[in-house]
Design a protein around this motif. Structure first.
Motif, PDB file in Angstrom:
ATOM      1  N   VAL A   1       0.841  -1.203   0.000  1.00 32.58           N
ATOM      2  CA  VAL A   1       0.000   0.000   0.000  1.00 32.58           C
ATOM      3  C   VAL A   1       0.876   1.253   0.000  1.00 32.58           C
ATOM      4  CG1 VAL A   1      -1.647   1.342   1.368  1.00 32.58           C
ATOM      5  CG2 VAL A   1      -2.007  -1.100   1.040  1.00 32.58           C
ATOM      6  N   GLU A   2       1.929   1.251   0.810  1.00 29.98           N
ATOM      7  CA  GLU A   2       2.824   2.417   0.867  1.00 29.98           C
ATOM      8  C   GLU A   2       3.537   2.641  -0.461  1.00 29.98           C
ATOM      9  OE1 GLU A   2       3.214   4.780   3.181  1.00 29.98           O
ATOM     10  OE2 GLU A   2       1.550   3.807   4.212  1.00 29.98           O
ATOM     11  N   PHE A   3       3.943   1.574  -1.115  1.00 26.33           N
ATOM     12  CA  PHE A   3       4.583   1.696  -2.422  1.00 26.33           C
ATOM     13  C   PHE A   3       3.608   2.279  -3.437  1.00 26.33           C
ATOM     14  CE2 PHE A   3       5.960  -0.179  -6.517  1.00 26.33           C
ATOM     15  CZ  PHE A   3       7.199   0.442  -6.610  1.00 26.33           C
ATOM     16  N   ALA A   4       2.371   1.815  -3.400  1.00 23.62           N
ATOM     17  CA  ALA A   4       1.354   2.351  -4.314  1.00 23.62           C
ATOM     18  C   ALA A   4       1.093   3.828  -4.027  1.00 23.62           C
ATOM     19  CB  ALA A   4       0.061   1.546  -4.188  1.00 23.62           C
ATOM     20  N   LEU A   5       1.041   4.209  -2.738  1.00 20.30           N
ATOM     21  CA  LEU A   5       0.841   5.619  -2.392  1.00 20.30           C
ATOM     22  C   LEU A   5       2.001   6.473  -2.886  1.00 20.30           C
ATOM     23  CD1 LEU A   5      -0.590   5.399   1.224  1.00 20.30           C
ATOM     24  CD2 LEU A   5      -1.737   6.300  -0.798  1.00 20.30           C
ATOM     25  N   HIS A   6       3.217   5.972  -2.775  1.00 20.69           N
ATOM     26  CA  HIS A   6       4.382   6.723  -3.252  1.00 20.69           C
ATOM     27  C   HIS A   6       4.304   6.937  -4.761  1.00 20.69           C
ATOM     28  CE1 HIS A   6       8.446   8.187  -3.571  1.00 20.69           C
ATOM     29  NE2 HIS A   6       8.687   7.253  -4.497  1.00 20.69           N
ATOM     30  N   ARG A   7       3.919   5.888  -5.492  1.00 21.52           N
ATOM     31  CA  ARG A   7       3.784   6.033  -6.942  1.00 21.52           C
ATOM     32  C   ARG A   7       2.676   7.018  -7.296  1.00 21.52           C
ATOM     33  NH1 ARG A   7       3.203   0.070  -8.652  1.00 21.52           N
ATOM     34  NH2 ARG A   7       1.610   1.067  -9.907  1.00 21.52           N
ATOM     35  N   LEU A   8       1.592   7.008  -6.523  1.00 23.97           N
ATOM     36  CA  LEU A   8       0.512   7.966  -6.786  1.00 23.97           C
ATOM     37  C   LEU A   8       0.971   9.392  -6.506  1.00 23.97           C
ATOM     38  CD1 LEU A   8      -2.558   6.052  -5.334  1.00 23.97           C
ATOM     39  CD2 LEU A   8      -2.135   6.612  -7.737  1.00 23.97           C
ATOM     40  N   ARG A   9       1.698   9.592  -5.397  1.00 21.78           N
ATOM     41  CA  ARG A   9       2.199  10.938  -5.079  1.00 21.78           C
ATOM     42  C   ARG A   9       3.152  11.431  -6.158  1.00 21.78           C
ATOM     43  NH1 ARG A   9       3.916   9.121   0.032  1.00 21.78           N
ATOM     44  NH2 ARG A   9       2.012   8.699   1.144  1.00 21.78           N
ATOM     45  N   THR A  10       3.976  10.538  -6.692  1.00 20.29           N
ATOM     46  CA  THR A  10       4.899  10.913  -7.761  1.00 20.29           C
ATOM     47  C   THR A  10       4.129  11.387  -8.983  1.00 20.29           C
ATOM     48  OG1 THR A  10       6.474   9.266  -6.969  1.00 20.29           O
ATOM     49  CG2 THR A  10       6.803  10.086  -9.187  1.00 20.29           C
ATOM     50  N   ALA A  11       2.974  10.796  -9.222  1.00 22.99           N
ATOM     51  CA  ALA A  11       2.126  11.192 -10.351  1.00 22.99           C
ATOM     52  C   ALA A  11       1.192  12.344  -9.986  1.00 22.99           C
ATOM     53  CB  ALA A  11       1.310   9.997 -10.827  1.00 22.99           C
ATOM     54  N   ARG A  12       1.416  12.936  -8.802  1.00 22.76           N
ATOM     55  CA  ARG A  12       0.617  14.058  -8.305  1.00 22.76           C
ATOM     56  C   ARG A  12      -0.856  13.687  -8.103  1.00 22.76           C
ATOM     57  NH1 ARG A  12       3.102  18.518  -7.443  1.00 22.76           N
ATOM     58  NH2 ARG A  12       4.915  19.213  -8.556  1.00 22.76           N
ATOM     59  N   VAL A  13      -1.070  12.450  -7.666  1.00 17.56           N
ATOM     60  CA  VAL A  13      -2.401  11.987  -7.287  1.00 17.56           C
ATOM     61  C   VAL A  13      -2.349  11.769  -5.789  1.00 17.56           C
ATOM     62  CG1 VAL A  13      -4.117  10.157  -7.526  1.00 17.56           C
ATOM     63  CG2 VAL A  13      -2.768  10.862  -9.502  1.00 17.56           C
TER      64      VAL A  13
ATOM     65  N   PRO B   1      -5.781   5.990   2.568  1.00 16.57           N
ATOM     66  CA  PRO B   1      -4.848   4.977   2.094  1.00 16.57           C
ATOM     67  C   PRO B   1      -5.409   3.562   2.065  1.00 16.57           C
ATOM     68  CG  PRO B   1      -3.777   6.438   3.661  1.00 16.57           C
ATOM     69  CD  PRO B   1      -5.241   6.769   3.666  1.00 16.57           C
ATOM     70  N   SER B   2      -6.384   3.265   2.925  1.00 15.86           N
ATOM     71  CA  SER B   2      -6.944   1.918   2.902  1.00 15.86           C
ATOM     72  C   SER B   2      -7.740   1.647   1.639  1.00 15.86           C
ATOM     73  CB  SER B   2      -7.838   1.717   4.134  1.00 15.86           C
ATOM     74  OG  SER B   2      -8.918   2.618   4.112  1.00 15.86           O
ATOM     75  N   ARG B   3      -8.045   2.684   0.895  1.00 18.72           N
ATOM     76  CA  ARG B   3      -8.817   2.532  -0.349  1.00 18.72           C
ATOM     77  C   ARG B   3      -7.927   2.410  -1.588  1.00 18.72           C
ATOM     78  NH1 ARG B   3     -13.175   0.962   1.915  1.00 18.72           N
ATOM     79  NH2 ARG B   3     -14.220   2.484   3.196  1.00 18.72           N
ATOM     80  N   VAL B   4      -6.613   2.441  -1.412  1.00 16.53           N
ATOM     81  CA  VAL B   4      -5.702   2.373  -2.551  1.00 16.53           C
ATOM     82  C   VAL B   4      -5.889   1.070  -3.308  1.00 16.53           C
ATOM     83  CG1 VAL B   4      -3.260   2.178  -3.170  1.00 16.53           C
ATOM     84  CG2 VAL B   4      -4.012   3.952  -1.609  1.00 16.53           C
ATOM     85  N   ASN B   5      -6.129  -0.020  -2.608  1.00 17.13           N
ATOM     86  CA  ASN B   5      -6.280  -1.315  -3.279  1.00 17.13           C
ATOM     87  C   ASN B   5      -7.506  -1.365  -4.157  1.00 17.13           C
ATOM     88  OD1 ASN B   5      -4.007  -2.502  -2.060  1.00 17.13           O
ATOM     89  ND2 ASN B   5      -5.156  -2.696  -0.169  1.00 17.13           N
ATOM     90  N   ILE B   6      -8.489  -0.565  -3.884  1.00 12.19           N
ATOM     91  CA  ILE B   6      -9.701  -0.539  -4.695  1.00 12.19           C
ATOM     92  C   ILE B   6      -9.428   0.128  -6.037  1.00 12.19           C
ATOM     93  CG2 ILE B   6     -12.046   0.380  -4.847  1.00 12.19           C
ATOM     94  CD1 ILE B   6     -12.161   0.099  -1.787  1.00 12.19           C
ATOM     95  N   ALA B   7      -8.608   1.164  -6.016  1.00  6.57           N
ATOM     96  CA  ALA B   7      -8.285   1.893  -7.231  1.00  6.57           C
ATOM     97  C   ALA B   7      -7.446   1.039  -8.151  1.00  6.57           C
ATOM     98  CB  ALA B   7      -7.548   3.173  -6.898  1.00  6.57           C
TER      99      ALA B   7
END
Length: 88
Positions: free
Chosen positions: A65-77, A82-88
């Motif tokens: 989840v943290e890795f996915a959040l980091h990639r999203l932040r890099t893409a300015r998303v 954060p618990s909903r990242v897996n749904i996206a």
């Protein structure tokens, strides 16, 4: 598709914990017949729990989840849940 990865992963860890508890309860009479001390019984119970519930399973879910959040932040998303990242 209604995805509940986080909930299902916690449910899976819970099921593994129940299996570990049952294994511990079923092994106590056998271990007591061998004359083990209370400390040895506790250590064997801990062994069964760590075998049934891998220690790094919840950690690996968190890292994903943290890795996915980091990639999203890099893409300015930016994600406020954060618990909903897996749904996206």
């Amino acid at each position: 598709a209604d995805l509940h990865f986080y909930r299902d992963s916690l449910r899976f860890v819970g099921i593994l914990a129940v299996i570990a508890a049952l294994g511990t309860l079923l092994s106590i009479p056998t271990l007591m017949q061998h004359g083990l001390s209370s400390l040895d019984l506790l250590l064997h119970a801990c062994d069964i729990v760590t075998i049934a519930v891998p220690a790094f399973l919840p950690l690996s879910i968190l890292v994903g989840v943290e890795f996915a959040l980091h990639r999203l932040r890099t893409a300015r998303v930016f994600c406020i849940a954060p618990s909903r990242v897996n749904i996206a």
